[in-house]
Write an enzyme that holds these catalytic residues in place. Structure first.
Site, PDB file in Angstrom:
ATOM      1  N   VAL A 189       0.889  -1.084  -0.016  1.00 13.94           N
ATOM      2  CA  VAL A 189       0.056  -0.077   0.083  1.00 13.94           C
ATOM      3  C   VAL A 189       0.817   1.136   0.197  1.00 13.94           C
ATOM      4  CG1 VAL A 189      -0.456   0.439   2.431  1.00 13.94           C
ATOM      5  CG2 VAL A 189      -2.398   0.473   0.910  1.00 13.94           C
ATOM      6  N   LYS A 190       2.169   0.862   0.060  1.00 16.65           N
ATOM      7  CA  LYS A 190       2.864   2.126   0.198  1.00 16.65           C
ATOM      8  C   LYS A 190       3.508   2.464  -1.284  1.00 16.65           C
ATOM      9  CE  LYS A 190       2.358   1.465   4.453  1.00 16.65           C
ATOM     10  NZ  LYS A 190       3.180   1.282   5.764  1.00 16.65           N
ATOM     11  N   THR A 191       4.415   3.755  -1.272  1.00 16.47           N
ATOM     12  CA  THR A 191       4.498   4.049  -2.622  1.00 16.47           C
ATOM     13  C   THR A 191       5.642   3.289  -3.463  1.00 16.47           C
ATOM     14  OG1 THR A 191       4.319   6.613  -1.736  1.00 16.47           O
ATOM     15  CG2 THR A 191       5.871   6.242  -3.695  1.00 16.47           C
TER      16      THR A 191
END
Ligand SMILES: *Cc1c(COP(=O)(O)O)cnc(C)c1O
Length: 402
Positions: A189-191
């Site tokens: 879900v992070k960049t």
């Protein structure tokens, strides 16, 4: 009958054929766990965030634990943690037997402030505070320089999970200009995604060595560091080839080459991901600006060049005569995923019991209004209009867009 539009989650990884090929190539090679691809990932990550050292590990949570161990935080010590964050920012203190003391946040940005950290340090007793965790919530940044100036003797750990690609006072987050360690997660879900994974950045070679050692059981293989000479060396003074030493226990927090291959492939696309997130967040700002007086986009903290991890709207649900759960369910029915980041951690049952905290009004005010809307690089520009139109409908007339 028309096909319903695809479900829009609040966040999602962005995998291309090159990512898939990179992982497949590792599977055909000699190393599955920590090998040359982890080294290459660490080097690329360090270059991307302007870090001197980067240590990859199995998750951001493991990274926070390694950071606490490297700083020597232990029983009787206090770690200051802003309460609006993910559980792991506070749990890392518990892992080493220390006590988290929770700091308030700005009600509008969700970021902690020098005033809030100072209040928490005072409450804890300055002598007991062995680390401050600065959480760069949503992708904009806490003023780390101000914290470092106010508390020069207390090491700062940046929880930079939301801020990969951001800059703070002109410095890339990860350069650690004013902090001891910056921790990133590569959860999907992070960049940038590696599946599971975390990266610790530092300028300090001593911290780098400790974090590397503790991610691999606490093992030392460098003969120059061996202390039991009789066990370590033969009669001719040659190091015994099998020998390793453990000065203190560590963990298995290694990243695998399989994960590192994905992370390495993805980090090459960081600036494209960040640009796309900034563009979409700009569209949200404009569209949310048309939703009436009770809805607005999260304001940006001054001095920061954010890399938006989340697109947060601040909504006065009570003034609109509705509640957040109803709005989230209505949006879900329209194929739109939303989330709340975060329920203040000091209000979790465990911390109510173990770390009683006075009311933190800024955090409560932020928490009751925040709603994270879909934001990920593969979203189309039109998706922003679709989300905001559905949000307006779900809020009733009071939230009607123009
Ligand atoms: C994701 C996240 C973590 C934990 O990272 P994992 O890789 O999931 O263990 C910690 N802090 C914040 C603010 C996060 O968003």
């Amino acid at each position: 009958m028309s096909v319903p539009p695809p479900f829009l989650p609040y966040g999602r990884q962005c995998i291309d054929e090159a990512d898939i090929a990179a992982v497949a190539e590792v599977l055909r090679g000699d190393f599955l766990t920590t090998g040359p691809t982890v080294d290459a990932f660490e080097a690329a990550f360090a270059a991307a965030v302007n870090a001197l050292y980067a240590v990859a590990c199995s998750s951001g949570t493991a990274g926070l634990h390694l950071a606490m161990m490297a700083l020597g935080v232990g029983p009787g010590d206090v770690v200051i943690v802003p309460t609006v964050t993910f559980l792991a920012s506070a749990n890392c203190a518990v892992y080493v037997g220390a006590e988290p003391v929770f700091a308030d946040v700005d009600p509008d940005t969700g970021l902690t402030t020098l005033a809030a950290i100072s209040e928490a340090v005072e409450r804890a007793g300055r002598d007991r505070v062995k680390a401050i965790v600065a959480v760069h919530l949503n992708g904009h940044c806490v003023d780390v320089a101000a914290l470092a100036q106010a508390f020069p003797e207390i090491p700062i750990v940046e929880d930079a999970c939301h801020a990969l690609g951001a800059a703070n006072g002109g410095e890339t987050v990860g350069a650690c200009t004013h902090s001891a360690i910056a921790m990133f997660s590569t959860h999907p879900v992070k960049t940038v995604a590696s599946g599971e994974g975390g990266v610790l950045c530092t300028r300090d070679p001593v911290l780098d060595e400790r974090m590397r050692r503790h991610r691999n059981h606490g093992m030392v293989r460098d003969p120059a560091r061996f202390t039991d000479r009789e066990a370590a060396f033969d009669a001719a003074g040659e190091p015994n080839p099998w020998y390793y030493e453990m000065p203190e226990p560590g963990y298995n927090y290694r990243l695998s080459d399989i994960h590192a291959a994905l992370g390495l492939s993805q980090i090459g696309r960081l600036s494209g991901f960040v640009d796309r997130r900034r563009h979409l967040r700009g569209l949200y700002e404009t569209a949310l600006g048309r939703c009436g007086p009770h809805v607005r986009a999260l304001p940006t903290a001054p001095g920061c060049d954010p890399a938006w991890h989340l697109s947060v709207a601040l909504i006065d649900f009570a003034a609109l005569d509705t509640d957040r759960g109803t709005v989230m369910r209505r949006l879900r029915d329209e194929g739109i995923g939303t989330q709340v980041h975060y329920f203040p951690v000091h209000r979790q049952p465990y911390f109510r019991e173990t770390a009683p905290t006075p009311a933190l009004a800024g955090a409560d005010r932020y928490y009751e209004r925040c709603l994270s809307l879909p934001l990920f690089p593969a979203m189309a520009d039109e998706d922003v209009g679709r989300v905001v139109a559905a949000l307006s409908r779900s809020l009733g007339n009071g939230g009607a867009a123009g």
